[in-house]
Design an enzyme around this catalytic site. Structure first.
Site, PDB file in Angstrom:
ATOM      1  CD1 TRP A   1       0.601  -1.214   3.299  1.00 50.04           C
ATOM      2  CD2 TRP A   1      -0.157   1.672   3.305  1.00 50.04           C
ATOM      3  NE1 TRP A   1       0.984  -0.578   4.692  1.00 50.04           N
ATOM      4  CE2 TRP A   1       1.084   0.440   4.405  1.00 50.04           C
ATOM      5  CE3 TRP A   1      -0.247   2.520   3.070  1.00 50.04           C
ATOM      6  CZ2 TRP A   1       1.386   1.210   5.256  1.00 50.04           C
ATOM      7  CZ3 TRP A   1      -0.272   2.881   4.275  1.00 50.04           C
ATOM      8  CH2 TRP A   1       0.460   2.933   4.907  1.00 50.04           C
TER       9      TRP A   1
ATOM     10  CD  GLU B   1       6.204   4.467  12.418  1.00 46.23           C
ATOM     11  OE1 GLU B   1       6.335   4.446  12.306  1.00 46.23           O
ATOM     12  OE2 GLU B   1       4.943   3.915  13.518  1.00 46.23           O
TER      13      GLU B   1
ATOM     14  CD  GLU C   1       8.041   0.975  10.999  1.00 41.89           C
ATOM     15  OE1 GLU C   1       8.461   1.358  10.868  1.00 41.89           O
ATOM     16  OE2 GLU C   1       8.269  -0.276  11.078  1.00 41.89           O
TER      17      GLU C   1
ATOM     18  CG  HIS D   1       4.365   3.193   8.698  1.00 44.73           C
ATOM     19  ND1 HIS D   1       5.475   1.842  10.157  1.00 44.73           N
ATOM     20  CD2 HIS D   1       4.517   2.141   8.112  1.00 44.73           C
ATOM     21  CE1 HIS D   1       5.132   1.265   9.253  1.00 44.73           C
ATOM     22  NE2 HIS D   1       4.128   0.900   8.683  1.00 44.73           N
TER      23      HIS D   1
ATOM     24  CD  GLU E   1       8.622  -3.424  13.977  1.00 48.66           C
ATOM     25  OE1 GLU E   1       7.870  -2.282  14.112  1.00 48.66           O
ATOM     26  OE2 GLU E   1       9.711  -2.414  13.389  1.00 48.66           O
TER      27      GLU E   1
ATOM     28  CB  THR F   1       4.343   0.260  16.659  1.00 44.80           C
ATOM     29  OG1 THR F   1       5.201  -0.665  16.221  1.00 44.80           O
ATOM     30  CG2 THR F   1       5.963   1.120  17.658  1.00 44.80           C
TER      31      THR F   1
ATOM     32  CG  ASP G   1       3.041  -2.069   7.255  1.00 47.95           C
ATOM     33  OD1 ASP G   1       2.395  -3.211   6.155  1.00 47.95           O
ATOM     34  OD2 ASP G   1       3.100  -0.280   6.227  1.00 47.95           O
ATOM     35  CD  GLU G   2       5.142  -0.373  12.760  1.00 47.12           C
ATOM     36  OE1 GLU G   2       6.038  -1.149  12.812  1.00 47.12           O
ATOM     37  OE2 GLU G   2       4.555   1.153  12.651  1.00 47.12           O
TER      38      GLU G   2
ATOM     39  CG  HIS H   1       7.509  -4.602  10.108  1.00 52.38           C
ATOM     40  ND1 HIS H   1       7.918  -3.411  10.294  1.00 52.38           N
ATOM     41  CD2 HIS H   1       8.109  -4.774   9.169  1.00 52.38           C
ATOM     42  CE1 HIS H   1       7.486  -2.965   9.380  1.00 52.38           C
ATOM     43  NE2 HIS H   1       7.747  -4.101   8.280  1.00 52.38           N
TER      44      HIS H   1
HETATM   45 FE   LIG Z   1       7.834  -0.600  13.295  1.00 48.16          FE
HETATM   46 FE   LIG Z   2       6.362   2.191  11.735  1.00 44.06          FE
END
Ligand SMILES: [Fe+2]
Ligand SMILES: [Fe+2]
Length: 326
Positions: free
Chosen positions: A35, A78, A113, A116, A166, A169, A198-199, A202
């Site tokens: 995205w 971020e 990252e 973000h 991670e 977050t 996403d986090e 990770h």
């Molecule tokens: Fe992250």
């Molecule tokens: Fe992030």
């Protein structure tokens, strides 16, 4: 397989290269399937742009003060990504060859990252509720001030840190998404949901790195985990400040706001620790030397200790007027 008794950290890092390469393909997305902030925010090339902005601003009008404060703090955190990337690159023992899977991981992670801060920043700008100059000054401060994560550039400690962070977050962006939805802002909810997802990937990768290290070097990995938890995991934005405010002072108000609205609390800190203990099968680890056993026992007992302290803590009531919020 390398044997534990002769293991050095750089050997373990080298031994893990293929594994990191696998996790890279499994847990990072390609650019084509990723995205982008533009997918989630008004498109300035369209005639409908101003109508879309009007809608976005109307929805943002009802967001609570604490939620906005948390969002700005999250965005600044971020946006300090250059600090995190340079920190990752200086972890001891990571090979500097650009084609090495470790370096590919670091760059791929950074690339994900980077969206973000872009997405959150653009949303906040369009919302009309933020004093952007004040927010930008805080970001510049945070980048210039740096941080001290207390990992001593040690890979084992560093990956405990990233596993924890991670996950934290993921939790906080997910909660912001839920609150934004309740307060009627679907755009923001969707955006934070994407970031949270996403986090989560990770976190999964970093937790897998540590599991792998436990296979090769269980005693040293256990001691590193213990050491990080004794020192306590500090947030990467712990030096956060505003113009005219002492270093680190704004950070305290930001975490108070997050605690107040339940975005990230001391209970979450304990939950993450419990999750890591479970994930890395700490309780079941038996083949340890004396120091390793002591570290294991300390870790196993820690969540209960944290819970007793957390029970006595009250959510901070003091409201603070952030310079960030218009
Ligand atoms: Fe992250
Ligand atoms: Fe992030």
């Amino acid at each position: 397989m390398i044997t534990a008794s002769t293991t050095s950290r750089s050997e373990v890092i080298k031994w893990m290269e293929d594994f990191v390469g696998e996790k890279f393909s499994e847990l990072l997305k390609t650019v084509e399937e990723s995205w982008q902030p533009a997918d989630l925010l008004p498109d300035a090339t369209l005639d409908t742009f101003f109508d879309e902005i009007k809608d976005l601003r109307e929805r943002a009008r009802d967001l609570s003060y604490d939620l906005l404060a948390v969002l700005v703090g999250d965005t600044i955190t971020e946006e300090a990504l250059p600090s995190y990337e340079s920190w990752l690159m200086t972890i001891k023992g990571l090979p500097q060859d650009p084609d090495n899977p470790w370096m590919k991981w670091n760059r791929g992670w950074t690339a994900e990252e980077n969206r973000h801060g872009d997405a959150l920043n653009r949303y906040l700008y369009l919302s009309g509720r933020i004093n952007m100059r004040e927010m930008e000054a805080s970001t510049q401060y945070l980048l210039a001030d740096g941080f001290d994560l207390q990992t001593d550039m040690d890979p084992y400690r560093s990956f405990v840190y990233t596993s924890f962070q991670e996950t934290a977050t993921n939790i906080s962006h997910r909660r912001v998404a839920q609150i934004a939805k309740r307060q009627g802002d679907q755009t923001l909810a969707k955006l934070c949901g994407h970031v949270a997802a996403d986090e989560a990937r990770h976190a999964k990768a970093y937790k897998a790195f540590v599991s792998k290290i436990f296979e090769a070097d269980p005693n040293e990995m256990m001691l590193a985990f213990e050491d990080m938890m004794r020192k306590k995991i500090v947030m990467p934005a712990h030096y956060m400040r505003e113009l005219g405010v002492d270093i680190g002072k704004t950070f305290g108000h930001f975490t108070d706001a997050a605690q107040r609205i339940g975005v990230y609390t001391s209970a979450d800190y304990t939950d993450i620790l419990e999750d890591l203990i479970k994930e890395w099968k700490i309780e079941a680890m038996t083949d340890l030397n004396e120091a390793g056993e002591r570290a294991r026992d300390y870790l196993i007992a820690l969540p209960a200790r944290f819970k007793r302290v957390a029970e006595r803590m009250k959510a901070p009531a003091l409201e603070y007027k952030f310079r960030w919020i218009a």
